[in-house]
Design a protein around this motif. Structure first.
Motif, PDB file in Angstrom:
ATOM      1  N   ILE A  40       4.083   1.678   2.301  1.00 20.90           N
ATOM      2  CA  ILE A  40       5.159   2.618   1.992  1.00 20.90           C
ATOM      3  C   ILE A  40       4.589   4.010   2.250  1.00 20.90           C
ATOM      4  O   ILE A  40       3.632   4.421   1.572  1.00 20.90           O
ATOM      5  N   ARG A  41       5.156   4.690   3.234  1.00 20.66           N
ATOM      6  CA  ARG A  41       4.656   6.030   3.590  1.00 20.66           C
ATOM      7  C   ARG A  41       5.553   7.091   2.966  1.00 20.66           C
ATOM      8  O   ARG A  41       6.781   7.022   3.130  1.00 20.66           O
ATOM      9  N   VAL A  42       4.937   8.038   2.278  1.00 19.98           N
ATOM     10  CA  VAL A  42       5.731   9.125   1.695  1.00 19.98           C
ATOM     11  C   VAL A  42       5.073  10.461   2.037  1.00 19.98           C
ATOM     12  O   VAL A  42       3.858  10.521   2.268  1.00 19.98           O
ATOM     13  N   PRO A  43       5.876  11.529   2.080  1.00 22.87           N
ATOM     14  CA  PRO A  43       5.326  12.817   2.502  1.00 22.87           C
ATOM     15  C   PRO A  43       4.313  13.404   1.521  1.00 22.87           C
ATOM     16  O   PRO A  43       4.364  13.115   0.313  1.00 22.87           O
ATOM     17  N   ALA A  44       3.442  14.235   2.054  1.00 20.02           N
ATOM     18  CA  ALA A  44       2.389  14.879   1.249  1.00 20.02           C
ATOM     19  C   ALA A  44       2.973  15.737   0.139  1.00 20.02           C
ATOM     20  O   ALA A  44       2.330  15.974  -0.880  1.00 20.02           O
ATOM     21  N   GLU A  45       4.216  16.205   0.331  1.00 22.77           N
ATOM     22  CA  GLU A  45       4.836  17.093  -0.668  1.00 22.77           C
ATOM     23  C   GLU A  45       5.349  16.321  -1.880  1.00 22.77           C
ATOM     24  O   GLU A  45       5.844  16.931  -2.839  1.00 22.77           O
ATOM     25  N   SER A  46       5.281  15.000  -1.854  1.00 29.08           N
ATOM     26  CA  SER A  46       5.811  14.200  -2.977  1.00 29.08           C
ATOM     27  C   SER A  46       5.187  14.652  -4.288  1.00 29.08           C
ATOM     28  O   SER A  46       3.986  14.973  -4.344  1.00 29.08           O
ATOM     29  N   GLN A  47       6.021  14.655  -5.336  1.00 31.77           N
ATOM     30  CA  GLN A  47       5.544  15.083  -6.653  1.00 31.77           C
ATOM     31  C   GLN A  47       5.083  13.874  -7.467  1.00 31.77           C
ATOM     32  O   GLN A  47       5.448  12.734  -7.168  1.00 31.77           O
ATOM     33  N   THR A  48       4.313  14.162  -8.516  1.00 28.25           N
ATOM     34  CA  THR A  48       3.785  13.090  -9.360  1.00 28.25           C
ATOM     35  C   THR A  48       4.898  12.152  -9.827  1.00 28.25           C
ATOM     36  O   THR A  48       4.783  10.924  -9.711  1.00 28.25           O
ATOM     37  N   ALA A  49       5.994  12.747 -10.337  1.00 28.15           N
ATOM     38  CA  ALA A  49       7.078  11.916 -10.889  1.00 28.15           C
ATOM     39  C   ALA A  49       7.688  11.012  -9.819  1.00 28.15           C
ATOM     40  O   ALA A  49       8.005   9.850 -10.086  1.00 28.15           O
ATOM     41  N   ASP A  50       7.805  11.537  -8.579  1.00 24.71           N
ATOM     42  CA  ASP A  50       8.359  10.716  -7.482  1.00 24.71           C
ATOM     43  C   ASP A  50       7.438   9.528  -7.216  1.00 24.71           C
ATOM     44  O   ASP A  50       7.890   8.409  -6.985  1.00 24.71           O
ATOM     45  N   LEU A  51       6.152   9.800  -7.226  1.00 26.08           N
ATOM     46  CA  LEU A  51       5.189   8.744  -6.900  1.00 26.08           C
ATOM     47  C   LEU A  51       5.133   7.690  -8.006  1.00 26.08           C
ATOM     48  O   LEU A  51       5.049   6.495  -7.729  1.00 26.08           O
ATOM     49  N   VAL A  52       5.200   8.154  -9.252  1.00 21.78           N
ATOM     50  CA  VAL A  52       5.214   7.209 -10.373  1.00 21.78           C
ATOM     51  C   VAL A  52       6.438   6.299 -10.253  1.00 21.78           C
ATOM     52  O   VAL A  52       6.355   5.078 -10.368  1.00 21.78           O
ATOM     53  N   VAL A  82       0.853  -1.192   0.000  1.00 21.81           N
ATOM     54  CA  VAL A  82       0.000   0.000   0.000  1.00 21.81           C
ATOM     55  C   VAL A  82       0.888   1.241   0.000  1.00 21.81           C
ATOM     56  O   VAL A  82       1.828   1.322   0.796  1.00 21.81           O
ATOM     57  N   VAL A  83       0.577   2.172  -0.889  1.00 20.82           N
ATOM     58  CA  VAL A  83       1.309   3.442  -0.907  1.00 20.82           C
ATOM     59  C   VAL A  83       0.409   4.491  -0.239  1.00 20.82           C
ATOM     60  O   VAL A  83      -0.726   4.722  -0.680  1.00 20.82           O
ATOM     61  N   LEU A  84       0.937   5.074   0.830  1.00 19.50           N
ATOM     62  CA  LEU A  84       0.165   6.074   1.577  1.00 19.50           C
ATOM     63  C   LEU A  84       0.896   7.408   1.509  1.00 19.50           C
ATOM     64  O   LEU A  84       2.015   7.547   2.004  1.00 19.50           O
ATOM     65  N   VAL A  85       0.240   8.382   0.883  1.00 19.38           N
ATOM     66  CA  VAL A  85       0.879   9.692   0.685  1.00 19.38           C
ATOM     67  C   VAL A  85       0.306  10.687   1.697  1.00 19.38           C
ATOM     68  O   VAL A  85      -0.909  10.893   1.743  1.00 19.38           O
ATOM     69  N   GLY A  86       1.195  11.286   2.495  1.00 19.65           N
ATOM     70  CA  GLY A  86       0.753  12.299   3.445  1.00 19.65           C
ATOM     71  C   GLY A  86       0.223  11.669   4.718  1.00 19.65           C
ATOM     72  O   GLY A  86       0.321  10.457   4.941  1.00 19.65           O
ATOM     73  N   ASP A  87      -0.387  12.536   5.560  1.00 25.68           N
ATOM     74  CA  ASP A  87      -0.825  12.025   6.866  1.00 25.68           C
ATOM     75  C   ASP A  87      -2.276  12.407   7.158  1.00 25.68           C
ATOM     76  O   ASP A  87      -2.622  12.823   8.257  1.00 25.68           O
TER      77      ASP A  87
END
Ligand code: NAD
Length: 293
Positions: A68-80, A38-43
């Motif tokens: 996989i937790r990533v910060p809310a500021e992540s950009q589209t390209a990072d998430l892809v 599961v990819v979870l973006v932000g909190d």
């Protein structure tokens, strides 16, 4: 009239019981357990709580999961890139990858969802899986739509030749549900009307429904006056409201009034929500089985 309750929690428990046995058989045959990433973006608290309940349900049936937790500021390209790396096995083996929605507003959600390869797309959102569903040969069916159909089947409600009205045309709920209910076969063969924000005379459409599904995200959208006596009313909506000084979850249906008119009604919480999770587990096991053939 007091409607019979469509108890999603009880049905989800029953589904989990059979999935647990199927997962055990799978694990015995292939010497591994299915695994969900599961990819979870932000909190956002609601998203974190949905992810937690998905992980707990996975654990109950013997499916491994990792977040996989990533910060809310992540950009589209990072998430892809992250999704592609997870698909390539960089975060351990994966039978399914789920990107928890909603994504932050600055992210191109379609680009991120499209990065999940179709064979790992246990949410059923990839165009290939949507296309297969639309052609009547589904692989991964979007979990909420699948859950609603399962609820209808479990209650023994006739769909063939009946009029189903779905309010809400999203790609994740309303649209796939319209395809399912109008497809040939059990739980299908209905005549479907798909209503949305631009529909004229919403109440008139709803009053003609034998099966009425609300999937909008607006409390009290469906009132008792919009329901045909004896109809089955299924509430997909999840809304957080303040009532009597407390924060509560309610659906799109005015439950207390509609239950006096409807023949069947699903509550919120405890209706479609638990079934969505159960269908995710079923899709994850299916993905593991398909990849092991
Ligand atoms: P969405 O915002 O993508 O779509 C909402 C739909 O409602 C749109 O198609 C829009 O045309 C329609 N709509 C808006 N206002 C309307 C109006 N006044 N009259 C008629 N139609 C109107 O939402 P979604 O992702 O499909 O989710 C809908 C609801 O279901 C939300 O409350 C969401 O939280 C909930 N949901 C619940 C589950 C679950 O497991 N129970 C899963 C997914 C979504």
């Amino acid at each position: 009239m007091t409607a019979r309750l469509l108890d999603g929690r009880a049905l989800a428990t029953k589904i989990e019981d059979s999935l647990r046995a199927e997962v055990q058989t799978f694990a015995g045959m292939f010497r591994r357990r299915p695994r969900l990433i599961v990819v979870l973006v932000g909190d956002v608290a609601a998203s974190a709580s949905y992810v937690k309940s998905k992980q707990q349900a996975a654990a109950r049936v013997g499916i491994d999961s990792d977040v996989i937790r990533v910060p809310a500021e992540s950009q589209t390209a990072d998430l892809v890139e992250l999704v592609q790396a997870a698909a390539a096995g960089d975060h351990g083996p994966a039978d399914g990858i789920l990107v928890q929605l909603p994504l932050p507003a600055h992210v191109d959600a379609v680009a991120v969802l499209d990065a999940v390869p179709p064979h790992l797309d246990v949410d059923g959102f990839h165009p290939e899986n949507a296309g297969l569903l639309s052609q009547g040969r589904p692989r991964f069916i979007p979990c909420t739509a699948a859950g609603v159909q399962r609820m209808i089947l479990d209650a023994g409600l006739e769909t063939a030749g009946r009029h189903a009205v779905i309010v809400g045309r999203s790609d994740i709920v309303g649209k796939p549900l319209a395809l399912l209910l109008s497809a040939k076969g059990p739980g299908g063969d209905a005549t479907v009307t798909l209503c949305h924000s631009r529909s004229a005379d919403l109440a008139d459409h709803c009053r003609r429904a034998d099966i009425l599904v609300a999937a909008v995200g607006r409390p009290n959208l469906v009132t008792a006056a919009m329901v045909k006596p004896g109809a089955a009313v299924i509430d997909v909506g999840i809304n957080r409201i303040e009532r009597d000084g407390r924060s509560r979850l309610v659906g799109d249906v005015d439950f207390d009034a509609v239950k006096e008119v409807a023949g069947w009604i699903s509550p919120v919480p405890g209706g479609v929500g638990p079934l969505t999770v159960a269908m995710l587990l079923a899709n994850t096991l299916l993905a593991a089985e398909l990849s092991s053939r």
